[in-house]
Design an enzyme around this catalytic site. Structure first.
Site: not given
Length: 397
Positions: A155, A330
């Site tokens: 990611n 995140c």
């Protein structure tokens, strides 16, 4: 809204495709029934729509629809995969788990919790491109190993892992294999009929669908995978994930993946061309840029680079005309440098002075040209300021 920057953070989340919004729209105000209320027409319409969406996802991933279990997103799917394998035993969690150092926090943090609860956990290193060596996975497997989990496409740096080889090694040794495929689904061709993957996590908001909906794929092979649910309740989703099914979000997920599957061949080429154009423009204007991740085996829309000679905080603060990040969305509240960049050998300065650029469906050539000019100008200004500051101090010493 006006005066917004150019959006280049498509690994964090994507704009919901207008076609997805249109597909969801009736299920907010017209067909608003609970899919579990089969006694009346509203519930039946909702249930049929959910199964249609499940079928769309199944068609795109090439799995039977009864292997798809909806969750609130990939974080829940990852937690369900890991904790579900190791939980539910009277003596407490036992066994051995293998993950890599470049996993998303939604894998690493559950792994750490399992370790605190008694599970043995091995965290494998990755190479300079962020790839897991399948042979290291094979060497790490023990008689007590129950699960191996490796990310499919990273990611942060976009690197693909060889999930086919890792899964085959796991299957040969009777170990379950899970992959976090959040960044891979809808962006690279996936045919689970031919892949030795037992569990797979995915999410809608990375593929131009709505946030708040994801899925865990649980294959039904020669051995039954027994997962202990994280939530107890009404027994929805085959008893694996209780909770009222969010019908509009499920509809959006199905439509988003249907569109992604149809448009993937042309979209992947176009997005890769935009990325390569941006990278070329930046290299032409600025020296001392370091590419993070594999040079070719990476997501088409991913460009992750470290900038020598600038302060990372000042770099991000200066980029007012483009929306980019320096790591996972995140973990942006974590002041520590990216654990992924550290895992591939970048020092703290290079990790902090990094840009994760995610190019997506709605980006244009004009936006890429503008973004390249803006990023290059900010880098040049910061380096010039640092040079003048250094010369000033040298003159007065």
């Amino acid at each position: 809204m006006t005066n917004l920057p150019i959006y280049l953070d498509n690994h964090a989340t994507t704009r919901t495709d207008p076609r997805v919004v249109a597909a969801m729209s009736p299920f907010w105000t017209e067909c608003f029934g609970n899919a579990g209320s089969g006694q009346h027409r509203f519930g039946q319409i909702a249930a049929d729509a959910v199964e249609k969406a499940r079928g769309q996802i199944a068609d795109c991933l090439q799995v039977p629809s009864n292997e798809i279990y909806f969750t609130s997103g990939a974080t829940e799917a990852n937690n369900l995969a890991l904790k579900g394998i190791f939980a539910g035993r009277s003596q407490g969690p036992t066994g051995h788990l293998i993950v890599s150092a470049a996993e998303h926090r939604a894998i690493l943090d559950p792994a750490k919790r399992l370790r605190r609860n008694g599970v043995e956990v091995t965290i494998l290193p990755v190479n300079e491109h962020g790839r897991v060596d399948p042979q290291q996975v094979a060497d790490a497997i023990r008689p007590t190993t129950k699960l191996v989990s490796t990310i499919w496409a990273n990611n942060e740096i976009g690197t693909w892992n060889d999930v086919a080889t890792i899964g085959r090694l796991c299957r040969e040794r009777g170990v379950w294999f899970h992959t976090d495929a959040v960044q891979a689904v809808g962006k690279i061709p996936i045919d689970l009929r031919s892949l030795p993957i037992d569990l797979m996590s995915c999410s809608a908001h990375k593929i131009y669908g709505p946030p708040g909906i994801g899925a865990l794929i649980v294959r039904r092979g020669r051995r039954r995978i027994r997962l202990t649910p994280l939530l107890d309740g009404g027994g929805q989703e085959g008893g694996i994930r209780s909770g009222t099914v969010p019908v509009p979000l499920v509809i959006g997920f199905g439509e988003a993946l249907r569109i992604a599957g149809e448009e993937l061949p042309s979209e992947e080429v176009r997005i890769r061309e935009l990325r390569d154009q941006l990278w070329t423009r930046l290299q032409t204007r600025c020296d001392s840029l370091i590419l993070n991740g594999h040079p070719t085996e990476r997501l088409a829309g991913n460009l992750n680079l470290s900038v020598l000679g600038v302060d990372g905080t000042a770099l991000l603060a200066g980029l007012t005309d483009v929306a980019v990040s320096s790591g996972s969305a995140c973990t942006t509240r974590d002041p520590e440098p990216s654990h992924v960049l550290r895992a591939i050998g970048r020092n703290d300065q290079l990790s902090r002075a990094s840009l994760r650029i995610g190019i997506g469906r709605f980006n244009t050539i004009a936006e890429i040209d503008t973004a390249a000019e803006h990023i290059a100008t900010v880098i040049e200004q910061l380096r010039d300021h640092k040079r003048k500051h250094t010369e000033h101090h040298a003159t007065h010493d």
